[in-house]
Design a protein around this motif. Structure first.
Motif, PDB file in Angstrom:
ATOM      1  N   THR A   1      44.521  32.502  27.380  1.00 20.40           N
ATOM      2  CA  THR A   1      43.389  33.120  28.074  1.00 20.40           C
ATOM      3  C   THR A   1      43.853  33.938  29.262  1.00 20.40           C
ATOM      4  O   THR A   1      43.405  35.079  29.471  1.00 20.40           O
ATOM      5  CB  THR A   1      42.399  32.033  28.540  1.00 20.40           C
ATOM      6  N   LEU A   2      44.767  33.374  30.053  1.00 21.18           N
ATOM      7  CA  LEU A   2      45.291  34.096  31.212  1.00 21.18           C
ATOM      8  C   LEU A   2      46.036  35.356  30.785  1.00 21.18           C
ATOM      9  O   LEU A   2      45.858  36.432  31.366  1.00 21.18           O
ATOM     10  CB  LEU A   2      46.224  33.180  32.007  1.00 21.18           C
TER      11      LEU A   2
ATOM     12  N   LYS B   1      43.648  38.064  29.648  1.00 24.38           N
ATOM     13  CA  LYS B   1      42.915  38.640  30.781  1.00 24.38           C
ATOM     14  C   LYS B   1      43.774  39.624  31.565  1.00 24.38           C
ATOM     15  O   LYS B   1      43.271  40.623  32.092  1.00 24.38           O
ATOM     16  CB  LYS B   1      42.423  37.525  31.706  1.00 24.38           C
ATOM     17  N   THR B   2      45.062  39.330  31.678  1.00 18.95           N
ATOM     18  CA  THR B   2      45.944  40.190  32.463  1.00 18.95           C
ATOM     19  C   THR B   2      46.488  41.364  31.646  1.00 18.95           C
ATOM     20  O   THR B   2      47.220  42.197  32.175  1.00 18.95           O
ATOM     21  CB  THR B   2      47.128  39.381  33.030  1.00 18.95           C
TER      22      THR B   2
ATOM     23  N   PRO C   1      36.381  36.203  24.484  1.00 15.77           N
ATOM     24  CA  PRO C   1      35.236  36.830  25.155  1.00 15.77           C
ATOM     25  C   PRO C   1      34.669  37.981  24.328  1.00 15.77           C
ATOM     26  O   PRO C   1      35.358  38.570  23.480  1.00 15.77           O
ATOM     27  CB  PRO C   1      35.842  37.345  26.472  1.00 15.77           C
TER      28      PRO C   1
ATOM     29  N   HIS D   1      34.046  41.007  24.879  1.00 25.38           N
ATOM     30  CA  HIS D   1      34.587  42.362  24.976  1.00 25.38           C
ATOM     31  C   HIS D   1      35.898  42.535  24.189  1.00 25.38           C
ATOM     32  O   HIS D   1      36.467  43.625  24.177  1.00 25.38           O
ATOM     33  CB  HIS D   1      34.809  42.749  26.441  1.00 25.38           C
TER      34      HIS D   1
ATOM     35  N   HIS E   1      46.361  50.625  30.826  1.00 26.84           N
ATOM     36  CA  HIS E   1      46.075  49.501  29.938  1.00 26.84           C
ATOM     37  C   HIS E   1      46.785  49.660  28.593  1.00 26.84           C
ATOM     38  O   HIS E   1      46.932  50.781  28.089  1.00 26.84           O
ATOM     39  CB  HIS E   1      44.559  49.381  29.663  1.00 26.84           C
TER      40      HIS E   1
END
Length: 302
Positions: free
Chosen positions: A36-37, A40-41, A68, A70, A154
């Motif tokens: 998850t971390l 997210k990063t 999630p 998105h 990104h």
């Protein structure tokens, strides 16, 4: 089968990864937190490894279910694919449209355009590959090229690799050193200790609908732990066989003899040595099968 005998709604120890039976072992919880971390990063590559039977596929499905909103996910469960097949699989997962035959360069361009389109919609793409140790070296290089697709800030594609320890050995190859340097987060799954195994067995029985007293005694759990070395898949195999043997004798609890027979019947289990013990187990197995056959004939007669 033993469902009605033990008051179960369904078989509690099947080998099919079922997220409704997810127990949340400490190792699995930590892996989910790392994943998850990392997602997210925006890390490009994330790797989770573990020995056979430690729950990688279950964890993979758990991650897919809890991504999630998105995130757009692409899932490849069988990655023994050539570079062209891998591109095609990723394209299918991302709904990339083709009017006709295209070369590999055009294939990659269409995938890039689709990734940019998804990014403009405020979403992120994660490619999840199970059994990643089966990826050919040439196909792993395709993944590295995919990871080059990015905006100024990104990555357009994040990749999560689930695999056996052989994946680490493959990534140590000199020709894959560029990809290995891009792995931002990695985690290694552990097997269960004795206390975790006891809770795991109880949890699966409860989810399957069991509401009685403990079916597996502490002594049986210790035998189960020694034979399985704390590997969840082996625990499932042994518990299923032990329940069948207890049912065959009309018992409501699994006894050490049942567990020992299940261990002897399972090639991957760690077994006790000793000729006398094997003879005794064979005699007990024959008696259990005789009782089970008699019970079956009695039911048929009624």
């Amino acid at each position: 089968m033993y469902l009605y005998h033990f008051g179960l709604r369904e078989l509690p120890f099947t080998l099919t990864p079922n997220t409704s039976y997810y127990f949340g072992l400490p190792s699995h919880k930590q892996a989910i937190e790392v994943l998850t971390l990392a997602l997210k990063t925006g890390e490009g590559f994330i790797k989770v490894t573990g020995e056979v039977g430690t729950g990688k596929t279950l964890l993979c499905r758990k991650l897919l279910n809890e991504l999630p909103d998105h995130f757009v996910s692409a899932y490849i469960p069988n990655p023994c694919l050539s570079p062209a097949e891998l591109r095609a699989a990723v394209a299918r997962e991302l709904d990339v449209a083709f009017d006709g035959p295209v070369d590999q360069q055009e294939f990659t361009l269409r995938i890039e355009q689709r990734l940019i389109e998804i990014h403009r919609q405020g979403q992120a793409v994660v490619l999840i590959i199970d059994e990643a140790q089966a990826l050919p070296v040439e196909s792993i290089e395709v993944l590295r090229l995919f990871s080059n697709l990015e905006t100024e800030s990104h990555k357009l594609l994040q990749v999560v690799l689930f695999g056996q320890p052989e994946l680490d050995q493959k990534l140590d190859l000199p020709e894959l050193r560029q990809l290995k340097q891009r792995i931002g987060f990695s985690y290694r799954l552990d097997v269960m200790d004795l206390e975790q195994l006891v809770q795991y067995v109880h949890h699966r029985l409860q989810v399957a609908g069991y509401r009685g007293s403990d079916v597996f005694s502490r002594a049986c759990c210790k035998m189960l732990f020694r034979a399985s070395q704390g590997t969840p898949r082996l625990v499932n195999v042994l518990c299923h066989k032990a329940l069948m043997l207890a049912f065959g004798e009309g018992k409501q609890q699994v006894e050490p003899g049942h567990m020992q027979l299940a261990i002897i019947d399972t090639e991957a289990a760690v077994r006790r040595d000793g000729h006398i013990w094997r003879i005794w187990s064979l005699v007990l197995l024959c008696s259990v099968l005789s009782v089970a056959a008699g019970y079956w004939l009695w039911v048929r007669y009624l």
